[in-house]
Design an enzyme around this catalytic site. Sequence first.
Site, PDB file in Angstrom:
ATOM      1  N   PRO A  24       8.080   0.699  -4.125  1.00 49.72           N
ATOM      2  CA  PRO A  24       9.221   0.006  -4.737  1.00 49.72           C
ATOM      3  C   PRO A  24       9.286   0.307  -6.235  1.00 49.72           C
ATOM      4  CG  PRO A  24       7.437  -1.543  -4.206  1.00 49.72           C
ATOM      5  CD  PRO A  24       7.059  -0.231  -3.618  1.00 49.72           C
ATOM      6  N   HIS A 175       7.772  -9.507  -1.801  1.00 55.13           N
ATOM      7  CA  HIS A 175       7.113  -9.139  -3.067  1.00 55.13           C
ATOM      8  C   HIS A 175       6.272 -10.321  -3.545  1.00 55.13           C
ATOM      9  CE1 HIS A 175       6.212  -7.324  -6.773  1.00 55.13           C
ATOM     10  NE2 HIS A 175       7.425  -7.029  -7.228  1.00 55.13           N
ATOM     11  N   ASN A 178       2.372  -8.439  -8.768  1.00 51.86           N
ATOM     12  CA  ASN A 178       2.802  -8.144 -10.146  1.00 51.86           C
ATOM     13  C   ASN A 178       3.293  -9.338 -10.960  1.00 51.86           C
ATOM     14  OD1 ASN A 178       2.099  -5.558  -9.483  1.00 51.86           O
ATOM     15  ND2 ASN A 178       4.196  -4.801  -9.232  1.00 51.86           N
ATOM     16  N   TYR A 180       5.095 -12.081 -10.164  1.00 52.36           N
ATOM     17  CA  TYR A 180       6.361 -12.756  -9.903  1.00 52.36           C
ATOM     18  C   TYR A 180       6.114 -14.059  -9.115  1.00 52.36           C
ATOM     19  CZ  TYR A 180       8.029  -8.573 -12.046  1.00 52.36           C
ATOM     20  OH  TYR A 180       8.234  -7.571 -12.965  1.00 52.36           O
ATOM     21  N   ARG A 227       3.496  -7.492  -0.053  1.00 56.13           N
ATOM     22  CA  ARG A 227       2.820  -6.748  -1.123  1.00 56.13           C
ATOM     23  C   ARG A 227       2.088  -7.704  -2.063  1.00 56.13           C
ATOM     24  NH1 ARG A 227       4.496  -2.271  -5.805  1.00 56.13           N
ATOM     25  NH2 ARG A 227       3.176  -0.747  -4.817  1.00 56.13           N
ATOM     26  N   ARG A 267      -6.937  -1.059 -11.352  1.00 55.44           N
ATOM     27  CA  ARG A 267      -6.988  -0.067 -12.429  1.00 55.44           C
ATOM     28  C   ARG A 267      -5.820   0.914 -12.435  1.00 55.44           C
ATOM     29  NH1 ARG A 267     -11.713  -1.045 -14.579  1.00 55.44           N
ATOM     30  NH2 ARG A 267     -13.044  -2.307 -13.269  1.00 55.44           N
ATOM     31  N   GLY A 298      -1.672   5.061  -8.631  1.00 56.49           N
ATOM     32  CA  GLY A 298      -2.428   6.150  -9.230  1.00 56.49           C
ATOM     33  C   GLY A 298      -2.872   7.241  -8.274  1.00 56.49           C
ATOM     34  N   ARG A 320       5.364   6.652  -9.465  1.00 53.39           N
ATOM     35  CA  ARG A 320       5.863   7.558 -10.499  1.00 53.39           C
ATOM     36  C   ARG A 320       6.103   8.974  -9.980  1.00 53.39           C
ATOM     37  NH1 ARG A 320       2.142   4.137 -14.571  1.00 53.39           N
ATOM     38  NH2 ARG A 320       1.097   3.833 -12.588  1.00 53.39           N
TER      39      ARG A 320
HETATM   40  C1  LIG Z   1       9.491   2.284 -13.218  1.00 46.57           C
HETATM   41  C2  LIG Z   1       8.655   1.430 -12.304  1.00 46.57           C
HETATM   42  C3  LIG Z   1       9.257   0.401 -11.590  1.00 46.57           C
HETATM   43  C4  LIG Z   1       8.517  -0.371 -10.700  1.00 46.57           C
HETATM   44  N1  LIG Z   1       9.141  -1.341  -9.963  1.00 46.57           N
HETATM   45  C5  LIG Z   1       8.461  -2.034  -9.018  1.00 46.57           C
HETATM   46  C6  LIG Z   1       9.124  -2.955  -8.161  1.00 46.57           C
HETATM   47  O1  LIG Z   1      10.349  -3.138  -8.216  1.00 46.57           O
HETATM   48  N2  LIG Z   1       8.372  -3.631  -7.253  1.00 46.57           N
HETATM   49  C7  LIG Z   1       7.015  -3.455  -7.140  1.00 46.57           C
HETATM   50  O2  LIG Z   1       6.372  -4.085  -6.292  1.00 46.57           O
HETATM   51  N3  LIG Z   1       6.371  -2.560  -7.917  1.00 46.57           N
HETATM   52  C8  LIG Z   1       7.059  -1.842  -8.839  1.00 46.57           C
HETATM   53  N4  LIG Z   1       6.412  -0.889  -9.590  1.00 46.57           N
HETATM   54  C9  LIG Z   1       5.010  -0.550  -9.260  1.00 46.57           C
HETATM   55  C10 LIG Z   1       4.976   0.637  -8.297  1.00 46.57           C
HETATM   56  O3  LIG Z   1       5.486   0.278  -7.036  1.00 46.57           O
HETATM   57  C11 LIG Z   1       3.537   1.170  -8.110  1.00 46.57           C
HETATM   58  O4  LIG Z   1       2.721   0.170  -7.559  1.00 46.57           O
HETATM   59  C12 LIG Z   1       2.943   1.644  -9.436  1.00 46.57           C
HETATM   60  O5  LIG Z   1       3.851   2.475 -10.127  1.00 46.57           O
HETATM   61  C13 LIG Z   1       1.644   2.403  -9.238  1.00 46.57           C
HETATM   62  O6  LIG Z   1       1.843   3.544  -8.425  1.00 46.57           O
HETATM   63  P1  LIG Z   1       1.937   5.044  -9.072  1.00 46.57           P
HETATM   64  O7  LIG Z   1       0.677   5.221  -9.861  1.00 46.57           O
HETATM   65  O8  LIG Z   1       2.012   5.936  -7.859  1.00 46.57           O
HETATM   66  O9  LIG Z   1       3.146   5.082  -9.925  1.00 46.57           O
HETATM   67  C14 LIG Z   1       7.129  -0.126 -10.524  1.00 46.57           C
HETATM   68  C15 LIG Z   1       6.530   0.886 -11.255  1.00 46.57           C
HETATM   69  C16 LIG Z   1       7.264   1.668 -12.144  1.00 46.57           C
HETATM   70  C17 LIG Z   1       6.583   2.784 -12.882  1.00 46.57           C
END
Ligand SMILES: Cc1cc2nc3c(=O)[nH]c(=O)nc-3n(C[C@H](O)[C@H](O)[C@H](O)COP(=O)(O)O)c2cc1C
Length: 362
Positions: A24, A175, A178, A180, A227, A267, A298, A320
Amino acid sequence: MSAPLLSSVKLGRYTLPNRIVMAPLTRNRAAAGNVPTALNALHYEQRASAGLLITEATQISPEGLGYPNTPGIHSPEQVAGWKLVTDAVHAKGGKIFLQLWHVGRISHPDLQPDGKLPVAPSAIAPEGEAATYTGMKPFVTPRALELEEIPQIIEQYRIGAKNALEAGFDGVEIHSANGYLLDQFLQDNTNLRTDIYGGSVENRTRLLLEVTEAVVDVWGSDRVGVRISPSGTFNSMYDSNRAAIFGYAVKKLNRFNLAYLHLVAPRVEGFGSAEDQPDLGAEFFRPIYNGTIITAGGYSFETGNQAIASDSADLVAFGRLYIANPDLVERFAANAPLNKPDRNTFYGGDEKGYTDYPTWQG
Ligand SMILES: Cc1cc2nc3c(=O)[nH]c(=O)nc-3n(C[C@H](O)[C@H](O)[C@H](O)COP(=O)(O)O)c2cc1C
């Protein structure tokens, strides 16, 4: 090298062609009225080869809003906008779940109906600033929800879930990560309630379980995921015993036989991590949780494959990397180079940095 990420997997009632999940990702590109658009549909359609797509967090009610231009799932216009998205993804053979969201205290009167205070389990302000329509402003102290109001919150989740069904989604993700609203109820630095929703781990888990029950009523358990981010400190989160609260919550989720549990790993850069307590990753929850686990945070192709090969998780979500690589599955399969995400276009704007990342094949 064998690549377990590219093998098919059962998730709830679905069989997915691969174990690569689009995480997401909030991108703040909904139109006026928090309505999804054709541009949003194109963004998701471009990424439809993921085994599963999970939408950006989507507020279930006007009070659930915490940032400008995030989409909602509480008005007929929003449902119609999401239909553009689900149709586009389905036309490409993809599967897409909607992430149901209430931000709780991570909001600001500027974003709330009638300029009211945001609601939360307890009247405790987060550190830092809220993103409003007129720039960043210090967070305010939220209003603690009355006990009598909690059924309305659960009802908002139920209606959001129903609307998602009407919009043609394949399932929904609750959700609870994070920092919320649902996470605010779980953790003891944000929940100081003395009623049946605060205090013991049983009480702090109650709202998550009641919301899950309501959403499962609408969708059936095999199309609902949850989540959580048990190690994250994003949005000023902390619990004095994370293993206890999250271990208990996950044990209790077993009874629903959900499509999956989605874990944000410890982390993760940008999401913080409690340094004083052990990491609570997929390895910690695997023996506790009886169903399918998605892990996120990550990961690369290599470490994602390792997570599955070592059986700590069943699927891996990429955030990302999915922003920058619409054809992430094809690139992984071909061992092709990856585009780098541009942080400047993460939140808000237009097609730049959203639908214009090139595919490997052009
Ligand atoms: C731009 C951005 C927006 C995100 N929005 C959400 C979101 O709407 N809901 C959520 O549960 N996590 C959100 N996240 C967290 C990501 O889902 C993910 O857990 C986090 O980026 C780590 O994964 P990655 O290292 O592959 O980016 C967001 C992360 C980024 C960078």
